[in-house]
Design an enzyme around this catalytic site. Structure first.
Site, PDB file in Angstrom:
ATOM      1  N   SER A 231      37.164  35.959  35.043  1.00 46.17           N
ATOM      2  CA  SER A 231      36.366  36.984  35.698  1.00 46.17           C
ATOM      3  C   SER A 231      37.249  38.141  36.168  1.00 46.17           C
ATOM      4  O   SER A 231      38.477  38.078  36.078  1.00 46.17           O
ATOM      5  CB  SER A 231      35.609  36.384  36.879  1.00 46.17           C
ATOM      6  N   LYS A 232      36.563  39.152  36.679  1.00 43.20           N
ATOM      7  CA  LYS A 232      37.229  40.386  37.111  1.00 43.20           C
ATOM      8  C   LYS A 232      38.411  40.139  38.031  1.00 43.20           C
ATOM      9  O   LYS A 232      39.402  40.842  37.977  1.00 43.20           O
ATOM     10  CB  LYS A 232      36.211  41.264  37.846  1.00 43.20           C
ATOM     11  N   ARG A 233      38.262  39.131  38.898  1.00 40.95           N
ATOM     12  CA  ARG A 233      39.342  38.931  39.868  1.00 40.95           C
ATOM     13  C   ARG A 233      40.639  38.483  39.185  1.00 40.95           C
ATOM     14  O   ARG A 233      41.716  38.608  39.752  1.00 40.95           O
ATOM     15  CB  ARG A 233      38.916  37.977  40.986  1.00 40.95           C
TER      16      ARG A 233
END
Ligand code: GLU
Length: 468
Positions: free
Chosen positions: A240-242
């Site tokens: 994911s983005k993180r």
């Protein structure tokens, strides 16, 4: 059998690296066997549809060098055909009209929940005579799913996967407004496109059992399926983005070469012995379904970066310069003219060794493209301010230098260092670098001066001396 694969993205506004990997695998498999690689845009969600989102897909494919065969298809444009197939199935007794009201369906849902049943629709219209249809109700069309037994799919990646039919309900294939559901559209399109192999993310594995019911109902040959495990983040959780950049466009903007991203995505989920560097020709020669990994792969940013450094080293000067033009423009406001291109080309070997990304390449090479007047960063200003006598001596000596090679410039610096800096070459090279490049970080300044040539080098020293 001539192989036909497909890439059917839903336009979401960007191209996720997971989708890009799926596209790459389908592309390679088709090319490996001299087959076709087709693209279909699954654009049936009209509320969220945007042409820009479609463009992001085509841009991503083009950037990655995944040319497809023929015209890309629009799923939305084929809705009539999908509806026609649904009606054919009704006529053949393989599907039926269901007139249930929302209240009836709610009641069924409640009941199924209470009983812990895997499906809820109780098939009440499956064998009911259409003459019983309530007036004024637009029915949906449901498929007749098999009532008992099970289906086994021999997935080329996951192996044999079996689902008991009690898990499958008589799902809707045509809505009451006459529009097809996703499940139906996918199957009709894949059939009409002649798709022989479906490689896609394993989030679609469950759909496969439903889709097979449609193939069987139509008497259509079922394609070969391979469901690819999803990509995970470095820590093993959902990517994911993180964790970092998610889309092909982001990697492009971060200065990755498509060759590097493709090589990385290929190795992420497929292997050929211990080979790490697999350029496109080799990938096409070697790609097979047998060596697709069964477990989720973890995204490794450091590995991607080292592959990028590798492909930067391998690239021609022209390719690197063209691929990084946008970074010169965006980060330094520089348009590369012929002179800049020629200088960068001469200095390219060292620039390559100093760059893991095209952004670093552009940052390191920007000084070659600058023209007077240019700006000095704070450290460069300080260097110049404290080394004026050194720079003046250098200017005088360089202006008279006949052999303006890297070695010739270095010798002058050594002589100036002996006179004015207790023999410390760094005390001369550093201010020279600050003056000529406007920064304190650059490739070898002797080579840089040789490439810039005597007039430009001296003009830059003079310009630096006018500062402050
Ligand atoms: N449109 C689907 C997606 O983007 C692909 C469906 C399929 O491969 O069958 O996930």
């Amino acid at each position: 059998m001539s192989i036909v694969t497909r890439f059917p993205p839903s336009p979401t506004g960007f191209m996720h690296v997971g989708n890009a990997r799926t596209a790459l695998f389908n592309y390679l498999f088709a090319r490996r066997h001299g087959g076709k690689f087709l693209v279909r845009i699954e654009d049936t969600d009209r509320k969220r549809h945007s042409e820009e989102a479609v463009k992001a897909i085509f841009d991503g494919l083009a950037w990655m060098g995944l040319e497809y065969d023929g015209e890309a298809l629009s799923q939305f444009a084929r809705m009539d055909r999908h509806a026609e197939v649904a009606k054919q199935m009704v006529a053949a007794g393989k599907a039926y009209y269901c007139y249930c009201s929302p209240e009836e369906l709610d009641a069924m849902r409640e009941k199924a929940k209470a009983e812990g049943s895997p499906t809820f629709y109780d098939r009440r219209w499956r064998d009911r005579d259409p003459s019983e249809a309530p007036a004024g109700v637009q029915p949906v069309v449901r498929i007749k799913a098999p009532l008992d037994g099970s289906t086994t799919i021999n997935d080329v990646v996951q192996g044999e996967v079996t689902v008991a039919h009690e898990q499958l309900d008589d799902f809707i294939i045509l809505r009451s407004d006459g529009t097809p559901t996703y499940m139906l559209s996918v199957v009709v399109d894949d059939y009409d496109m002649g798709v022989t192999h479906i490689l896609r993310g394993d989030d679609h594995l469950n759909n496969t059992f439903r889709q097979k019911i449609i193939y069987d109902a139509m008497g259509w040959h079922v394609p070969i399926f391979g469901h690819l495990p999803l990509i995970h983040g470095p820590d093993g959780s959902k990517f994911s983005k993180r964790h970092g950049a998610q889309s092909v466009g982001e990697y492009r903007d971060l200065g990755y070469l498509p060759e590097a991203l493709c090589n990385y995505l290929l190795r992420l989920g497929w292997s050929h012995g211990d080979e790490e560097i697999i350029p496109r020709e080799k990938a096409i020669e070697w790609f097979d379904l047998e060596h697709i990994g069964r477990s989720p792969a973890r995204f490794d940013f450091a590995k991607l970066e080292s592959l990028n450094a590798h492909y930067i080293k391998e690239a021609s000067a022209a390719h690197l310069i063209d691929s990084s033009r946008r970074f010169f423009r965006e980060r330094h406001g520089l348009e590369l003219g012929d002179l800049a291109v020629s200088r960068i080309t001469q200095g390219v070997e060292e620039l390559k060794n100093r760059s893991k990304t095209l952004i670093q390449f552009a940052d390191e090479a920007a000084f070659y493209a600058r023209t007077i007047p240019y700006a000095f960063d704070e450290k460069a200003k300080a260097q110049i301010a404290e080394s004026r006598p050194v720079l003046e001596a250098l200017l005088e000596a360089l202006a008279k230098l006949n052999d303006f090679s890297a070695e010739g410039v270095q010798n002058i610096c050594k002589a100036v260092a002996a006179d004015l800096a207790e023999g410390k070459l760094g005390k001369v090279a550093m201010p020279l670098r600050a003056a000529v490049t406007g920064t304190t970080v650059s490739p070898s300044i002797f080579e840089a001066c040789a490439i810039l040539g005597p007039e430009e080098t001296c003009a830059r020293i003079r310009f630096a001396l006018q500062q402050g």
